[in-house]
Design a protein around this motif. Structure first.
Motif, PDB file in Angstrom:
ATOM      1  N   ASN A  74       0.827  -1.219   0.000  1.00  0.00           N
ATOM      2  CA  ASN A  74       0.000   0.000   0.000  1.00  0.00           C
ATOM      3  C   ASN A  74       0.857   1.262   0.000  1.00  0.00           C
ATOM      4  O   ASN A  74       0.527   2.249  -0.665  1.00  0.00           O
ATOM      5  N   ARG A  75       1.968   1.228   0.719  1.00  0.00           N
ATOM      6  CA  ARG A  75       2.867   2.388   0.713  1.00  0.00           C
ATOM      7  C   ARG A  75       3.459   2.597  -0.674  1.00  0.00           C
ATOM      8  O   ARG A  75       3.563   3.736  -1.150  1.00  0.00           O
ATOM      9  N   ARG A  76       3.831   1.510  -1.328  1.00  0.00           N
ATOM     10  CA  ARG A  76       4.353   1.620  -2.700  1.00  0.00           C
ATOM     11  C   ARG A  76       3.286   2.168  -3.628  1.00  0.00           C
ATOM     12  O   ARG A  76       3.566   3.026  -4.467  1.00  0.00           O
ATOM     13  N   ARG A  77       2.066   1.664  -3.485  1.00  0.00           N
ATOM     14  CA  ARG A  77       0.965   2.134  -4.338  1.00  0.00           C
ATOM     15  C   ARG A  77       0.749   3.639  -4.182  1.00  0.00           C
ATOM     16  O   ARG A  77       0.616   4.363  -5.178  1.00  0.00           O
ATOM     17  N   ASP A  78       0.748   4.090  -2.944  1.00  0.00           N
ATOM     18  CA  ASP A  78       0.536   5.520  -2.701  1.00  0.00           C
ATOM     19  C   ASP A  78       1.690   6.355  -3.258  1.00  0.00           C
ATOM     20  O   ASP A  78       1.481   7.426  -3.828  1.00  0.00           O
ATOM     21  N   ARG A  79       2.896   5.831  -3.079  1.00  0.00           N
ATOM     22  CA  ARG A  79       4.061   6.568  -3.570  1.00  0.00           C
ATOM     23  C   ARG A  79       4.070   6.636  -5.102  1.00  0.00           C
ATOM     24  O   ARG A  79       4.423   7.654  -5.696  1.00  0.00           O
ATOM     25  N   LEU A  80       3.665   5.521  -5.739  1.00  0.00           N
ATOM     26  CA  LEU A  80       3.642   5.460  -7.202  1.00  0.00           C
ATOM     27  C   LEU A  80       2.371   6.071  -7.801  1.00  0.00           C
ATOM     28  O   LEU A  80       2.286   6.240  -9.019  1.00  0.00           O
ATOM     29  N   ARG A  81       1.389   6.351  -6.928  1.00  0.00           N
ATOM     30  CA  ARG A  81       0.099   6.905  -7.359  1.00  0.00           C
ATOM     31  C   ARG A  81      -0.566   6.001  -8.392  1.00  0.00           C
ATOM     32  O   ARG A  81      -1.006   6.439  -9.460  1.00  0.00           O
TER      33      ARG A  81
END
Length: 259
Positions: A74-81
């Protein structure tokens, strides 16, 4: 948290996963993921295959039993938008209706499910009859399987995966798991992990969950022994390409049609 959980909840997991991300990219390419597809990444870890599928504009869901992995994804998803739905769940009891997905993917993840046969049946269940399950699994002769054995020889807290690799990484094993009606096609192939044998050995010695568990049991001095043993192992598979060195990692690529 038990030792098995600690394997995959190690903070440094992504350092290893990033080295192997090319396998997930190839998996998505071979699955021919399209914008109108609903895609499931089983045992998604930090989401390599899920993100590669999402870049093709598919509707993507990732599921993993480990909440730490889901948090990291989820952190990666948010960072990658990017738009990917990650949720915690058991591969042997997935919370999806029958025939929910056009593509069910697994990059050396579902093979570690404790209930292997149940996980295979669940992958068949959630895949549409016209869809496809596409997996990359470590086979018995893979250097990754040998790496697990090397760590196991140092301390049994690191499991040997020979039995798992015989089930998920061979055609007869997959037939046993997925049953006689599934159409199964396999290809033994390899991926060239970028970097020298020495570099890759250090990545696994310093960041790989099973190696960290061995160090925890035997003390910090074991880390250097792990590094030395893995360097010797990886050197046997080291190749020199046009621009840089790499280590050839073998695996079984599999396409399965439910019927």
């Amino acid at each position: 948290m038990n030792d098995q959980d600690a394997y995959w909840s190690a903070d440094h997991y992504q350092a290893v996963a990033s080295r192997l991300s090319g396998i997930s990219l190839r998996l998505v390419q071979e699955a021919d993921v399209r914008p109108d597809h609903h895609v499931l990444d089983v045992a998604c870890a930090t989401g390599n295959a899920a993100f590669h599928a999402a870049r093709r504009s598919a509707e993507v869901t990732g599921i993993d039993y480990d909440p730490v992995m889901i948090e990291a994804a989820n952190r990666r998803r948010d960072r990658l938008r990017m738009s990917v739905a990650f949720r915690r769940g058991d591969a042997a009891r997935m919370p999806f209706p029958d025939g929910s997905f056009d593509r069910v993917l697994s990059a050396y993840g579902s093979m570690f499910a404790p209930e292997g046969e149940a996980a295979a049946l669940e992958m068949l269940r959630v895949c549409r009859p016209t869809g496809m399950i596409v997996m990359a699994n470590w086979n018995p002769d893979s250097v990754i399987t040998s790496m697990f054995q090397t760590l196991h020889d140092l301390h049994p807290v690191a499991e040997s995966i020979q039995g798992i690799a015989r089930l998920w990484g061979t055609a007869p094993g997959l037939r046993h798991l997925f049953g006689p009606t599934a159409r199964i096609r396999t290809l033994l192939t390899h991926y060239r992990v970028p970097g020298t044998a020495d570099e890759l050995a250090s990545v696994f010695a310093d960041h790989f969950g099973p190696a960290l568990c061995v160090v925890d049991k035997l003390g910090e001095a074991a880390r250097e022994e792990i590094r030395e043993r893995l360097t010797l192992l990886f050197r046997k598979h080291e190749t020199i390409g046009p621009e840089a060195r790499g280590v050839d990692v073998g695996y079984l690529h599999t396409w399965i049609s439910p019927r």
